[in-house]
Scaffold this motif. Sequence first.
Motif, short mmCIF file in Angstrom:
data_model
loop_
_atom_site.label_atom_id
_atom_site.label_comp_id
_atom_site.label_asym_id
_atom_site.label_seq_id
_atom_site.Cartn_x
_atom_site.Cartn_y
_atom_site.Cartn_z
N VAL A 61 0.84 -1.19 0.00
CA VAL A 61 0.00 0.00 0.00
C VAL A 61 0.88 1.25 0.00
CG1 VAL A 61 -1.89 -1.17 1.20
CG2 VAL A 61 -0.20 0.11 2.52
N GLU A 62 0.36 2.30 -0.59
CA GLU A 62 1.14 3.54 -0.67
C GLU A 62 1.11 4.28 0.66
OE1 GLU A 62 2.02 7.14 -3.80
OE2 GLU A 62 -0.04 6.38 -3.66
N LEU A 63 2.28 4.62 1.15
CA LEU A 63 2.38 5.40 2.39
C LEU A 63 3.69 6.16 2.44
CD1 LEU A 63 1.28 6.21 5.18
CD2 LEU A 63 2.51 4.24 6.12
N ASP A 64 3.58 7.46 2.36
CA ASP A 64 4.69 8.37 2.66
C ASP A 64 4.36 8.93 4.04
OD1 ASP A 64 6.37 10.53 3.02
OD2 ASP A 64 5.94 11.47 1.10
N VAL A 65 5.19 8.62 5.03
CA VAL A 65 4.85 9.00 6.41
C VAL A 65 4.97 10.49 6.67
CG1 VAL A 65 5.36 6.77 7.48
CG2 VAL A 65 7.21 8.43 7.14
N THR A 66 5.39 11.26 5.68
CA THR A 66 5.37 12.72 5.82
C THR A 66 4.19 13.34 5.06
OG1 THR A 66 6.79 13.13 3.88
CG2 THR A 66 7.90 12.74 5.99
N ASN A 67 3.34 12.49 4.49
CA ASN A 67 2.20 12.95 3.70
C ASN A 67 0.93 12.81 4.54
OD1 ASN A 67 -0.16 12.73 1.91
ND2 ASN A 67 1.32 12.81 0.23
N THR A 68 0.32 13.93 4.90
CA THR A 68 -0.85 13.93 5.77
C THR A 68 -2.00 13.14 5.18
OG1 THR A 68 -0.23 16.09 6.66
CG2 THR A 68 -2.51 15.40 6.98
N GLU A 69 -2.25 13.28 3.90
CA GLU A 69 -3.35 12.56 3.26
C GLU A 69 -3.13 11.05 3.32
OE1 GLU A 69 -5.71 12.20 -1.03
OE2 GLU A 69 -4.09 13.66 -0.78
N HIS A 70 -1.92 10.61 3.05
CA HIS A 70 -1.62 9.18 3.14
C HIS A 70 -1.90 8.65 4.54
CE1 HIS A 70 1.42 8.89 -0.47
NE2 HIS A 70 0.26 9.44 -0.80
N LEU A 71 -1.50 9.40 5.54
CA LEU A 71 -1.70 8.97 6.92
C LEU A 71 -3.18 8.95 7.31
CD1 LEU A 71 1.28 10.99 8.38
CD2 LEU A 71 1.11 8.49 8.45
N GLU A 72 -3.88 9.99 6.93
CA GLU A 72 -5.29 10.10 7.32
C GLU A 72 -6.16 9.03 6.67
OE1 GLU A 72 -6.33 14.11 6.37
OE2 GLU A 72 -5.57 14.92 8.27
N THR A 73 -5.74 8.53 5.52
CA THR A 73 -6.54 7.52 4.81
C THR A 73 -6.00 6.10 4.97
OG1 THR A 73 -5.29 7.80 2.74
CG2 THR A 73 -7.22 9.22 3.07
N LEU A 74 -4.92 5.95 5.73
CA LEU A 74 -4.27 4.63 5.82
C LEU A 74 -5.23 3.56 6.33
CD1 LEU A 74 -1.70 2.90 5.59
CD2 LEU A 74 -1.20 3.52 7.97
N ALA A 75 -5.92 3.82 7.43
CA ALA A 75 -6.79 2.80 8.02
C ALA A 75 -7.89 2.38 7.06
CB ALA A 75 -7.39 3.33 9.32
N LYS A 122 5.26 8.55 15.65
CA LYS A 122 3.96 8.92 16.19
C LYS A 122 2.91 8.94 15.10
CE LYS A 122 1.93 12.50 16.15
NZ LYS A 122 0.65 13.04 15.51
N ALA A 123 3.26 9.53 13.95
CA ALA A 123 2.30 9.65 12.86
C ALA A 123 1.83 8.27 12.38
CB ALA A 123 2.93 10.43 11.71
N LEU A 124 2.75 7.33 12.24
CA LEU A 124 2.39 6.00 11.80
C LEU A 124 1.54 5.27 12.84
CD1 LEU A 124 2.68 3.65 9.78
CD2 LEU A 124 4.82 3.04 10.93
N ALA A 125 1.93 5.38 14.10
CA ALA A 125 1.17 4.72 15.16
C ALA A 125 -0.26 5.25 15.22
CB ALA A 125 1.87 4.91 16.50
N LYS A 126 -0.41 6.56 15.12
CA LYS A 126 -1.74 7.16 15.17
C LYS A 126 -2.57 6.73 13.96
CE LYS A 126 -4.21 11.54 15.63
NZ LYS A 126 -4.08 13.02 15.77
N ALA A 127 -1.96 6.67 12.79
CA ALA A 127 -2.67 6.26 11.58
C ALA A 127 -3.14 4.82 11.66
CB ALA A 127 -1.77 6.46 10.36
N ALA A 128 -2.35 3.96 12.29
CA ALA A 128 -2.69 2.54 12.40
C ALA A 128 -3.61 2.23 13.58
CB ALA A 128 -1.41 1.71 12.52
N GLU A 129 -3.65 3.09 14.56
CA GLU A 129 -4.39 2.85 15.80
C GLU A 129 -5.85 2.43 15.60
OE1 GLU A 129 -5.49 5.07 20.04
OE2 GLU A 129 -4.54 6.19 18.41
#
Length: 253
Positions: A61-75, A122-129
């Motif tokens: 899956v596409e994930l740039d951990v500095t990209n807010t949109e990627h993080l917000e839509t990860l789950a 932190k960003a990755l953990a929050k996105a996956a939580e």
Amino acid sequence: MGLLEGKKLLVTGVLMDSSIAFHVARLAQEEGAEVVLTSFGRTMKITQTISRRLPEPVEVVELDVTNTEHLETLAERLEPIIGSLDGVVHSIGFAPQGAFTFMDATWEDVSTALHASAYSLKALAKAAEPLMKDGGAVVGLTFDAKFAWPVYDWMGVAKAAFESTNRYLARDLGPQGIRCNLVAAGPIRTTAAKSIPGFEQFEETWNNRAPLGWDVSDAVPAARACAALLSDWFPATTGEIVHVDGGVHAMGQ
């Protein structure tokens, strides 16, 4: 029954089959886990190619951990693929070349290193939580930040921030049953290491300093530690750093 039987894991940072993250994914599959990888941009094709060397096929899956949109839509992007998560592996680090000259580095270089290499935990953990409703484990990879290492410079500072971030995550995610731990690996000859000017200084001396010896080409010991921390065998361990460095961290000069 495997150590990770039935676990569902997200593994970042697979670029080459020499990487620690690749061996974590391989061991996880061999121990019964279902694995999804992440990548982004030009490295997506590389990760997809390398992923074919794993025992079982995986989604990337596409994930740039500095990209807010990627993080917000990860789950929401992961849920149809894997349903839920029991563990996340953070194997990400980046710093511009300027960050490896400590006194001359600009804030632009430093802030990039801190964002990609520390805040991203932190960003990755929050996105996956949201997918870790039944608890689980976040495991990150570090390079012992207690010392001012040769050539490591602002990446060393970023790793110190990374290690501190892990402790705060352990505090804030503990009530949800999520354990947060790091593996401090000795130098491994990976793509990331090759991007650090002068990194061969570590490779040349580490084996001589390690009471157990050290093989810079062997990522398996660090990967095994990650697999153990992702398993149920450390149910009351969080905020910890497990050293897998041949014992160098415990030795004097």
